[in-house]
Design a protein around this motif. Structure first.
Motif, PDB file in Angstrom:
ATOM      1  N   MET A   1       0.835  -1.197   0.000  1.00  0.00           N
ATOM      2  CA  MET A   1       0.000   0.000   0.000  1.00  0.00           C
ATOM      3  C   MET A   1       0.874   1.254   0.000  1.00  0.00           C
ATOM      4  O   MET A   1       1.721   1.423   0.871  1.00  0.00           O
ATOM      5  CB  MET A   1      -0.906   0.016   1.238  1.00  0.00           C
ATOM      6  N   LYS A   2       0.678   2.117  -0.979  1.00  0.00           N
ATOM      7  CA  LYS A   2       1.434   3.360  -1.049  1.00  0.00           C
ATOM      8  C   LYS A   2       0.780   4.394  -0.156  1.00  0.00           C
ATOM      9  O   LYS A   2      -0.395   4.706  -0.282  1.00  0.00           O
ATOM     10  CB  LYS A   2       1.495   3.871  -2.486  1.00  0.00           C
ATOM     11  N   ARG A   3       1.576   4.925   0.778  1.00  0.00           N
ATOM     12  CA  ARG A   3       1.037   5.906   1.704  1.00  0.00           C
ATOM     13  C   ARG A   3       1.040   7.287   1.067  1.00  0.00           C
ATOM     14  O   ARG A   3       1.875   7.608   0.230  1.00  0.00           O
ATOM     15  CB  ARG A   3       1.845   5.925   3.000  1.00  0.00           C
ATOM     16  N   LYS A   4       0.109   8.129   1.515  1.00  0.00           N
ATOM     17  CA  LYS A   4       0.050   9.520   1.101  1.00  0.00           C
ATOM     18  C   LYS A   4       0.790  10.364   2.135  1.00  0.00           C
ATOM     19  O   LYS A   4       0.779  10.048   3.334  1.00  0.00           O
ATOM     20  CB  LYS A   4      -1.406   9.984   0.988  1.00  0.00           C
ATOM     21  N   ILE A  33      -1.612   7.519   5.883  1.00  0.00           N
ATOM     22  CA  ILE A  33      -1.112   8.886   5.722  1.00  0.00           C
ATOM     23  C   ILE A  33       0.146   9.073   6.553  1.00  0.00           C
ATOM     24  O   ILE A  33       0.156   8.780   7.755  1.00  0.00           O
ATOM     25  CB  ILE A  33      -2.182   9.914   6.144  1.00  0.00           C
ATOM     26  N   ASP A  34       1.202   9.552   5.912  1.00  0.00           N
ATOM     27  CA  ASP A  34       2.426   9.930   6.606  1.00  0.00           C
ATOM     28  C   ASP A  34       2.469  11.449   6.739  1.00  0.00           C
ATOM     29  O   ASP A  34       1.975  12.175   5.870  1.00  0.00           O
ATOM     30  CB  ASP A  34       3.659   9.445   5.854  1.00  0.00           C
ATOM     31  N   PHE A 325     -10.093  10.866   0.607  1.00  0.00           N
ATOM     32  CA  PHE A 325      -8.748  10.296   0.695  1.00  0.00           C
ATOM     33  C   PHE A 325      -8.084  10.190  -0.678  1.00  0.00           C
ATOM     34  O   PHE A 325      -6.891  10.479  -0.826  1.00  0.00           O
ATOM     35  CB  PHE A 325      -8.788   8.917   1.365  1.00  0.00           C
ATOM     36  N   ASP A 326      -8.845   9.777  -1.681  1.00  0.00           N
ATOM     37  CA  ASP A 326      -8.277   9.591  -3.021  1.00  0.00           C
ATOM     38  C   ASP A 326      -7.811  10.893  -3.662  1.00  0.00           C
ATOM     39  O   ASP A 326      -7.066  10.863  -4.650  1.00  0.00           O
ATOM     40  CB  ASP A 326      -9.295   8.907  -3.936  1.00  0.00           C
TER      41      ASP A 326
END
Length: 342
Positions: A1-4, A33-34, A325-326
Motif C-alpha cells: 500500500m502506497k502511503r500519502k 497517511i504519513d 482520501f483519493d
C-alpha cells in the motif's frame, strides 16, 4: 500500500483543540497517511508537539498515546476550568459553554486588571503538564517531523516561528499565552504572546520548508457565520474570533492568488512556482458544532466536554477519509471560493 504524505496546519482555540486531537487520532489510526511537517498556534501547537513527541518515541501508536495522555491530563486539572460539566454535550451543547457566576466575575476583572496584577506568581498548570509529558530534548535531537510553532513577538507585533531545535516548555507556553490571562513569556530576553494573533495557523512554512504537496488544515473557528451578532457578548465573541482567524484567511487568500498565477504560466522556472502548481489544500472542520459554542467554552476542560469534542473530531476525520482520501496527491478537496471573496 502506497502511503500519502501530508503536512498539517493546526488552528488554535483553547479547549476546542480537543476536536483536533480527535481528527489526528483518526488519521494516525488509519495508517495510510504519513506526516511531513506540522505548523500550529496555541492549542494547535500543543497538539503538534504532543504528536511529535509520541511519534518520536513510538511511531503512530506512540503519537496517539501522547495526544491522549496530554488531553486526559488537561481534563483532569480542575484549576483550568470553572465551567460546569453536565455531560449533556450531544443533547444541549449550550449548557457546556455557560460560565459560572464566579467565572463571569473573574472575566470581568480581567477587563480592568492585568495578569501581572491578577496572577502575580504567573501560575499556569500547563507548565507542569508539558514538563512532565513532553521530552523536549528528544524532540530537539531526534524528531523527524518538521515543526513550526507560532508565537507573537510583543514588541514588534510580528510572527515568530520556533522550529524543532528551539522547542521547549517556554516556547509552547508562549504560543498559548493569552495576553489578558497570562503574563508574556520571556525567551532569550524577548517577550511573546499567543501565536494565534499573527498566524492561526501559519501556512507558508509548510510550503517553503516541507516536501509534501498536500496541506491539511484543521480549523476550529467556524466560517462563515450566518448570524449577525447583536448582543454585547455576541459582538465581543465575534471580534475575538475575527482577531484570531483573520491572519489565516489573509494568508490563505494570498496563497490562492499565488497558486492561480503560477498555474497560468506555461513554464515553471522557480522552485516556489513549481511548489504552488502542485499544492493541494484540504480542510477538516466542524462548522455546525463550533457555531453553537460561545467564547467561554474555550476555557472549559471538563472531561465530558473534552471527550465529546474528541469524538466529533474522529467523526469528521472519518467522513473526510471516506469522501476525499483519493484526492490526496491529485487535487484540492475543497473549493477555495468557499473561503475567499472575489
Amino acid at each position: 500500500m502506497k502511503r500519502k504524505i501530508v503536512s498539517l496546519a493546526l488552528q488554535g482555540g483553547g479547549s476546542h483543540g480537543a476536536f483536533t486531537w480527535g481528527v489526528l487520532d483518526r488519521l494516525l489510526e488509519d495508517g495510510r497517511i504519513d506526516i511531513d511537517g506540522i505548523s500550529g498556534a496555541s492549542a494547535g501547537a500543543m497538539n503538534a508537539v504532543a504528536l511529535a513527541h509520541g511519534h518520536t518515541v513510538g511511531g503512530r501508536d506512540g503519537a496517539r498515546q501522547a495526544l491522549q495522555d496530554f488531553w486526559e491530563c488537561v481534563a483532569g486539572k480542575s484549576p483550568f476550568s470553572l465551567l460546569p460539566d453536565d455531560n449533556a454535550f450531544p443533547l444541549d451543547i449550550g449548557a457546556q459553554s455557560q460560565p459560572l457566576p464566579l467565572f463571569k466575575a473573574l472575566l470581568s476583572m480581567a477587563r480592568y486588571f492585568s495578569p501581572y496584577q491578577l496572577n502575580p506568581f504567573d501560575i499556569n498548570p500547563l507548565r507542569d503538564i508539558l514538563a512532565a509529558q513532553i521530552d523536549f530534548e528528544r524532540i530537539r535531537a531526534a524528531c523527524k517531523l518538521r515543526l513550526f510553532i507560532a508565537a507573537t513577538h510583543v514588541s514588534s507585533g510580528t510572527l515568530t516561528l520556533f522550529r524543532n531545535k528551539q522547542l521547549s516548555v517556554d516556547t509552547l507556553l508562549a504560543s498559548a499565552c493569552l495576553p489578558t490571562i497570562h503574563r508574556a513569556v520571556v525567551i532569550d530576553g524577548e517577550s511573546y504572546w499567543d501565536g494565534g494573533l499573527t498566524a492561526n495557523p501559519p501556512l507558508f512554512p509548510l510550503l517553503h520548508r516541507c516536501s509534501a504537496h498536500d496541506v491539511m488544515v484543521i480549523l476550529l473557528h467556524p466560517y462563515p457565520r450566518p448570524e449577525i451578532p447583536v448582543t454585547a457578548d455576541e459582538i465581543a465573541h465575534r471580534l475575538t474570533e475575527m482577531g484570531f482567524s483573520s491572519t489565516f484567511f489573509t494568508e490563505l487568500q494570498g496563497l490562492a492568488l499565488a497558486k492561480r498565477e503560477a498555474q497560468r504560466g506555461w513554464l515553471s522556472f522557480g522552485r516556489l512556482e513549481r511548489r504552488l502548481k502542485k499544492l493541494n489544500l484540504h480542510l477538516i472542520d466542524a462548522q455546525e458544532m463550533m457555531s453553537r459554542l460561545n467564547i467561554h467554552s474555550k476555557l472549559n476542560v471538563q472531561p465530558g466536554f473534552i471527550h465529546a469534542l474528541r469524538d466529533e473530531g474522529r467523526s469528521q476525520a472519518e467522513v473526510w477519509l471516506q469522501q476525499h482520501f483519493d484526492s490526496l496527491g491529485r487535487r484540492s478537496s475543497f473549493n477555495l471560493a468557499r473561503l475567499l471573496h472575489s
